[in-house]
Every structure is written in C-alpha cells, then in structure tokens.
Design a protein around this motif. Structure first.
Motif, PDB file in Angstrom:
ATOM      1  N   ASN A  38      -6.219   1.373 -16.140  1.00  0.00           N
ATOM      2  CA  ASN A  38      -6.817   2.677 -15.834  1.00  0.00           C
ATOM      3  C   ASN A  38      -6.175   3.290 -14.598  1.00  0.00           C
ATOM      4  O   ASN A  38      -5.292   2.708 -13.975  1.00  0.00           O
ATOM      5  N   TYR A  39      -6.654   4.479 -14.243  1.00  0.00           N
ATOM      6  CA  TYR A  39      -6.270   5.142 -13.006  1.00  0.00           C
ATOM      7  C   TYR A  39      -7.531   5.492 -12.235  1.00  0.00           C
ATOM      8  O   TYR A  39      -8.561   5.842 -12.819  1.00  0.00           O
ATOM      9  N   GLN A  40      -7.452   5.408 -10.908  1.00  0.00           N
ATOM     10  CA  GLN A  40      -8.557   5.805 -10.051  1.00  0.00           C
ATOM     11  C   GLN A  40      -8.059   6.766  -9.000  1.00  0.00           C
ATOM     12  O   GLN A  40      -6.861   6.834  -8.707  1.00  0.00           O
ATOM     13  N   GLY A  41      -8.993   7.506  -8.397  1.00  0.00           N
ATOM     14  CA  GLY A  41      -8.597   8.445  -7.363  1.00  0.00           C
ATOM     15  C   GLY A  41      -9.771   9.238  -6.856  1.00  0.00           C
ATOM     16  O   GLY A  41     -10.935   8.942  -7.151  1.00  0.00           O
ATOM     17  N   TYR A  42      -9.456  10.266  -6.059  1.00  0.00           N
ATOM     18  CA  TYR A  42     -10.472  11.163  -5.539  1.00  0.00           C
ATOM     19  C   TYR A  42     -10.973  12.068  -6.662  1.00  0.00           C
ATOM     20  O   TYR A  42     -10.191  12.567  -7.460  1.00  0.00           O
ATOM     21  N   SER A  43     -12.257  12.277  -6.703  1.00  0.00           N
ATOM     22  CA  SER A  43     -12.815  13.126  -7.753  1.00  0.00           C
ATOM     23  C   SER A  43     -12.421  14.577  -7.530  1.00  0.00           C
ATOM     24  O   SER A  43     -12.581  15.100  -6.415  1.00  0.00           O
ATOM     25  N   PRO A  44     -11.931  15.254  -8.541  1.00  0.00           N
ATOM     26  CA  PRO A  44     -11.613  16.684  -8.400  1.00  0.00           C
ATOM     27  C   PRO A  44     -12.864  17.564  -8.368  1.00  0.00           C
ATOM     28  O   PRO A  44     -12.759  18.760  -8.141  1.00  0.00           O
ATOM     29  N   PHE A  45     -14.029  16.953  -8.565  1.00  0.00           N
ATOM     30  CA  PHE A  45     -15.283  17.716  -8.567  1.00  0.00           C
ATOM     31  C   PHE A  45     -15.970  17.740  -7.203  1.00  0.00           C
ATOM     32  O   PHE A  45     -16.912  18.487  -6.997  1.00  0.00           O
ATOM     33  N   ARG A  60      -8.512   5.143 -23.809  1.00  0.00           N
ATOM     34  CA  ARG A  60      -9.716   5.659 -24.459  1.00  0.00           C
ATOM     35  C   ARG A  60      -9.799   7.179 -24.379  1.00  0.00           C
ATOM     36  O   ARG A  60     -10.651   7.790 -25.028  1.00  0.00           O
ATOM     37  N   GLY A  61      -8.940   7.783 -23.575  1.00  0.00           N
ATOM     38  CA  GLY A  61      -8.917   9.237 -23.467  1.00  0.00           C
ATOM     39  C   GLY A  61     -10.131   9.817 -22.784  1.00  0.00           C
ATOM     40  O   GLY A  61     -10.574  10.912 -23.126  1.00  0.00           O
ATOM     41  N   ILE A  62     -10.669   9.094 -21.787  1.00  0.00           N
ATOM     42  CA  ILE A  62     -11.893   9.570 -21.125  1.00  0.00           C
ATOM     43  C   ILE A  62     -11.758   9.517 -19.604  1.00  0.00           C
ATOM     44  O   ILE A  62     -10.895   8.833 -19.061  1.00  0.00           O
ATOM     45  N   PHE A  63     -12.642  10.243 -18.917  1.00  0.00           N
ATOM     46  CA  PHE A  63     -12.753  10.216 -17.464  1.00  0.00           C
ATOM     47  C   PHE A  63     -14.206   9.915 -17.098  1.00  0.00           C
ATOM     48  O   PHE A  63     -15.113  10.068 -17.913  1.00  0.00           O
ATOM     49  N   LYS A  64     -14.418   9.500 -15.851  1.00  0.00           N
ATOM     50  CA  LYS A  64     -15.780   9.292 -15.374  1.00  0.00           C
ATOM     51  C   LYS A  64     -15.835   9.493 -13.861  1.00  0.00           C
ATOM     52  O   LYS A  64     -15.036   8.907 -13.121  1.00  0.00           O
ATOM     53  N   ARG A 123     -21.107  17.684 -29.769  1.00  0.00           N
ATOM     54  CA  ARG A 123     -21.869  16.456 -29.960  1.00  0.00           C
ATOM     55  C   ARG A 123     -21.020  15.389 -30.643  1.00  0.00           C
ATOM     56  O   ARG A 123     -21.105  14.204 -30.337  1.00  0.00           O
ATOM     57  N   LYS A 124     -20.164  15.824 -31.554  1.00  0.00           N
ATOM     58  CA  LYS A 124     -19.346  14.882 -32.311  1.00  0.00           C
ATOM     59  C   LYS A 124     -18.178  14.341 -31.496  1.00  0.00           C
ATOM     60  O   LYS A 124     -17.882  13.135 -31.526  1.00  0.00           O
ATOM     61  N   TYR A 125     -17.502  15.232 -30.750  1.00  0.00           N
ATOM     62  CA  TYR A 125     -16.254  14.831 -30.113  1.00  0.00           C
ATOM     63  C   TYR A 125     -16.403  14.393 -28.665  1.00  0.00           C
ATOM     64  O   TYR A 125     -15.573  13.640 -28.161  1.00  0.00           O
ATOM     65  N   ASN A 126     -17.416  14.857 -27.962  1.00  0.00           N
ATOM     66  CA  ASN A 126     -17.576  14.467 -26.564  1.00  0.00           C
ATOM     67  C   ASN A 126     -18.352  13.164 -26.482  1.00  0.00           C
ATOM     68  O   ASN A 126     -19.511  13.120 -26.095  1.00  0.00           O
ATOM     69  N   VAL A 127     -17.704  12.093 -26.894  1.00  0.00           N
ATOM     70  CA  VAL A 127     -18.325  10.773 -26.886  1.00  0.00           C
ATOM     71  C   VAL A 127     -17.399   9.814 -26.166  1.00  0.00           C
ATOM     72  O   VAL A 127     -16.183   9.992 -26.135  1.00  0.00           O
ATOM     73  N   VAL A 128     -17.966   8.809 -25.553  1.00  0.00           N
ATOM     74  CA  VAL A 128     -17.168   7.844 -24.802  1.00  0.00           C
ATOM     75  C   VAL A 128     -16.275   7.044 -25.734  1.00  0.00           C
ATOM     76  O   VAL A 128     -15.134   6.748 -25.438  1.00  0.00           O
ATOM     77  N   SER A 129     -16.789   6.695 -26.899  1.00  0.00           N
ATOM     78  CA  SER A 129     -15.978   6.024 -27.910  1.00  0.00           C
ATOM     79  C   SER A 129     -15.626   7.033 -28.987  1.00  0.00           C
ATOM     80  O   SER A 129     -16.509   7.664 -29.562  1.00  0.00           O
ATOM     81  N   LYS A 130     -14.341   7.203 -29.241  1.00  0.00           N
ATOM     82  CA  LYS A 130     -13.909   8.161 -30.251  1.00  0.00           C
ATOM     83  C   LYS A 130     -14.372   7.723 -31.634  1.00  0.00           C
ATOM     84  O   LYS A 130     -14.496   6.535 -31.908  1.00  0.00           O
TER      85      LYS A 130
END
Length: 466
Positions: A38-45, A60-64, A123-130
């Motif tokens: 993975n990659y980690q860093g400062y949150s852009p938010f 997995r194509g996700i961020f958190k 609802r369908k696509y914004n899921v942690v597991s594709k």
C-alpha cells in the motif's frame, strides 16, 4: 444500448483507471510513501494530518482516511469528496481527464438532469470490495467468441466503410473476423452451438456481454449497432470484443460487456461479466524488426503492423497500459522468429497527445515503467497534426515519410522545460499536478504551441534503430 447501460460501462472504465493515477491528476503536492503493498501519507482532506493517516491500496483500488468517518471508497468517491461534487459528476470528471469520454459528451451529459439510476450506481460501485468478476480463461473466451462470430455477418455498408474509409482489404477483413453486430435474432442458433460445444450454456455466465434476465432460463446479450472488432492477445486468442458504434455520441467505441448484471441492485438482471480492457496484439505478415509499437485503437494498430512490419499493441485508452509489460515479456515465446526479442518500443498515440498534459503524463509513466527492468530503446512517434490526427490517417493518406521518430529522453526533458516555464509564469501554479487541475486543455495547448521546440532531437524514419 440504453443510456443506463452506456453510463454503466463508463463507470466500469473509470474504475479501471489506477487510483494512484487519479489522485496524482487531481491532488496538488500529493505526498505518499510505500508501506508494504500500500501507500500512506498526509490526508488531502485535512491540513493537520499525520503522514500515516491516509492509506491507498492500489491492488484493491481504494483509499481510506483513518480519521474522517466515511472517507473511504474507490477513485470516484475520492474525487467526489475532494472536489465536493456528486458521485456522478466525479465519474464524468475522471472520464474526461483520462479520455474515456470527449468534451462534448461530458458537457451534454452534465447539462442534463442526472439519471434516476445514479444512486444505484453509487451503491453498487462505491464498495470496499469490488464486485466479483469471474471471467473465463483465455481459451474458453476464444472458443465462445468464435462461436458468436460464426453466427454473424458483415453488412454491405460496414464492408464499404472498412474498404473505403479504413483502407482495409477483403483479406484483412476476413483475417480479423470483423462483423456487423447482430440483433438478438441469432440467440437460438448461438445457444444451440454453445450447448453442442460445452454440453450446456452455463459457461456464458463467465463470458462478457452475456447475461440473464431474472426469472428467465436462457441467456441473452446486450444489443449494439455497429462493427464488431474481435480483440486478440499475443496467443491469437480472442479475449474480448469491441464495438465501433454507428452513432458517435461522444463515445465511439465501447466494449461487449455485461458488467451491469453483476450484483444488479434492481434485481432485473444477473450472471453478467465485465470485459475489462484487454490489449490487442496485431502481428504483421512478416516480422522484420525487433520492435513493438504501442497505440490506441485497433485500426491504427493494423495500419502500423502492415506498414512497418512490426508487432503493434493497441490499448483501449492511454490509462489502461499496465498489462503491456507482461505482454512484451511473453512475445518471444509466441513469435516464430528465431532469436526474437524486443529491442525497441515506439508509442504512437494521436498527434495532439502532447498538447494534453494528462495524456502525456500517462505516456511518460508507461514508458518509464517499461524502462524499470529492461533496457529498451524508446522513441515517441509524432507528426504534423495538420496532416492527420491519427497515425492511420497519415499512413492511409500516403504521409509515411512525414512521421517523426523522437528520442524519449530528449523529448521528456524538453517537455519538463515547458512545465517549468508555466510554473514560472503562473502565480497560482506550483507543480505538474496543479497544471493538470487548473489549466484547460486549450490553455495548456497554447503554451505548448508557443514554447515547445522539437529542433535538435527529431529524427526521421530513415534513422530508425530496429
């Protein structure tokens, strides 16, 4: 093809854009470090974040964001939250930036009221597991697609287009199995042939384009109007079908895919499969050089292979280049030329490619990646765009001698000089990411035309090292 299905396919293509590429295109001063896979860093938010409070999982194509509740999801959700726009608008923003749709399609789509199904899309696509995509292996895909194509014909109007507009011969049309996409009137014949080959039709659950309506026993397929283009891999297996639509609604090419039937929230369809974006591998009649061209589009690849006696790979969007490394590595095992290996790589995208910095940065990433563990000669292919937009236009019009072969390293250096000049002249721009987010294509194109100098490193085709 309904508007809903068309938009769903755009969602599918957008989600295939690597999440790291999306963040780099939309975020200024993105600071990340590798942490395992993975990659980690400062949150852009948040301004007061720690350098481990934001995580990206490329696989997995996700961020958190580990502090802000609900700030997790895919690349579309990220842009939605980062730019404070709707999920639908975020999808269209990414699609435009990565050339999945053109500016006209983008403007027309966003000028209208969002479709009613957009909430279901999120609802369908914004899921942690594709959603699981249980696509068949390449041998099975090839067998089923060839059965499907055997049920189809090529209309006289499509044949005329291929002969007159694309400069193809009848032999080439037959060689590449081009066909007019059929009506569902062929379904009984097709299902019968599949049953004869496989014993039943269950395999269609794993073949892109086919699906079932809930409550019905037989498979069907999504309907298009246009030319069917079989996409073959390095083993000459048909691994996908692309359609050149008769109606250019801003997205001329589309995939034969049934991704909409994977986890359909409306419970109307089921047993679908996404096509993905397979890379087409086009071989010339005779391979004369240890070189590989990379372009965008089947017809361009055919013209390149035919005119330069080289293998040509066709990606279906400049952001979908990741499989290329593995394909190039596999070519020596598939080519029947003694002692064949790939010595040189020549990307040949449209003439206006470098006037779009987002497309150029994808090109640079691709070629830098190819250089990581291979000592390839890499030169960019360019030409005067007044003579033709695509390299196929140039070749069909007889302008082969006007096509230029430019050293990648010299070109990249010159390009970064242009970037530095923009940063120096514009007070609100401090880095490449801000150029991507704050300048329109026309604004950047004007700078490119004014300051970019090709003198000193342009080479003619006669100087090709192959």
């Amino acid at each position: 093809m309904s508007k809903k299905d068309e938009l769903e396919e755009i969602f599918e293509q957008v989600l295939q854009v690597p999440i790291l590429d999306v963040l780099e295109a939309f975020v200024d001063n993105l600071q990340l470090h590798k942490a395992g896979s993975n990659y980690q860093g400062y949150s852009p938010f948040r301004e007061d974040s720690a350098n481990t409070s934001f995580t990206i999982s490329p696989s997995r194509g996700i961020f958190k964001d580990w502090v802000m509740e609900g700030y997790t999801g895919n690349n579309i959700k990220f842009v939605s939250l980062y730019k404070n726009i709707s999920y639908f608008e975020a999808c269209m923003e990414i699609a435009l930036k990565f050339n999945i749709v053109d500016a006209d399609f983008y403007s027309k789509t966003l000028s209208k009221k969002p479709p009613r199904d957009i909430v279901l899309f999120e609802r369908k696509y914004n899921v942690v597991s594709k959603p699981e995509n249980n696509i068949a292996d390449e041998n099975t895909l090839d067998r089923v697609f060839r059965i499907f194509i055997s049920c189809c014909k090529l209309s006289e109007s499509h044949k005329k287009y291929l002969l007159e507009k694309r400069g193809m011969t009848e032999e080439e049309i037959n060689e590449f199995h081009l066909f007019t996409f059929p009506s569902r009137g062929i379904i009984r014949t097709f299902l019968k042939k599949v049953t004869e080959e496989f014993g039943n039709t269950d395999i269609l659950e794993r073949i892109p384009g086919f699906y079932k309506r809930v409550g019905e026993s037989n498979y069907t397929f999504i309907r298009y109007t246009g030319i069917g283009i079989p996409i073959t891999n390095e083993k000459n297996h048909i691994v996908g079908i692309q359609i050149r639509k008769d109606n250019d609604d801003g997205q001329r090419y589309t995939w034969f895919s049934s991704a909409f039937a994977i986890n359909d929230d409306k419970k109307q369809t089921e047993k679908g499969t996404s096509s993905g974006s397979p890379v087409a591998v086009i071989y010339p009649k005779t391979i004369k050089y240890k070189s590989v061209f990379i372009t965008e589009g089947f017809f361009k690849a055919v013209e390149i292979a035919k005119n330069f006696d080289c293998i040509c790979l066709s990606v279906q969007g400049v952001s979908t280049w990741k499989p290329i490394k593995a394909i190039i590595d596999a070519l020596p095992l598939e080519v029947s030329v003694p002692n064949f290996y790939v010595k040189a790589v020549y990307p040949a995208f449209d003439a206006d490619m470098c006037r779009n910095i987002n497309v150029y940065m994808q090109l640079k990433k691709m070629t830098d990646s190819l250089r990581e563990d291979r000592d390839y000669i890499i030169n960019y292919i360019s030409w005067d765009m007044n003579l033709g937009k695509g390299i196929d236009d140039m070749l069909i019009a007889g302008h082969k001698s006007e096509i230029l072969n430019i050293n990648k390293d010299a070109y990249d250096r010159e390009y970064m000089k242009l970037v530095d000049k923009i940063i120096a002249e514009k007070d609100d721009i401090e880095n490449v990411s801000q150029i991507c987010t704050k300048m329109t294509c026309d604004e950047f194109g004007a700078f490119f035309d004014k300051y970019f100098d090709l003198k000193g490193f342009i080479k003619r085709w006669t100087l090709f090292v192959m």
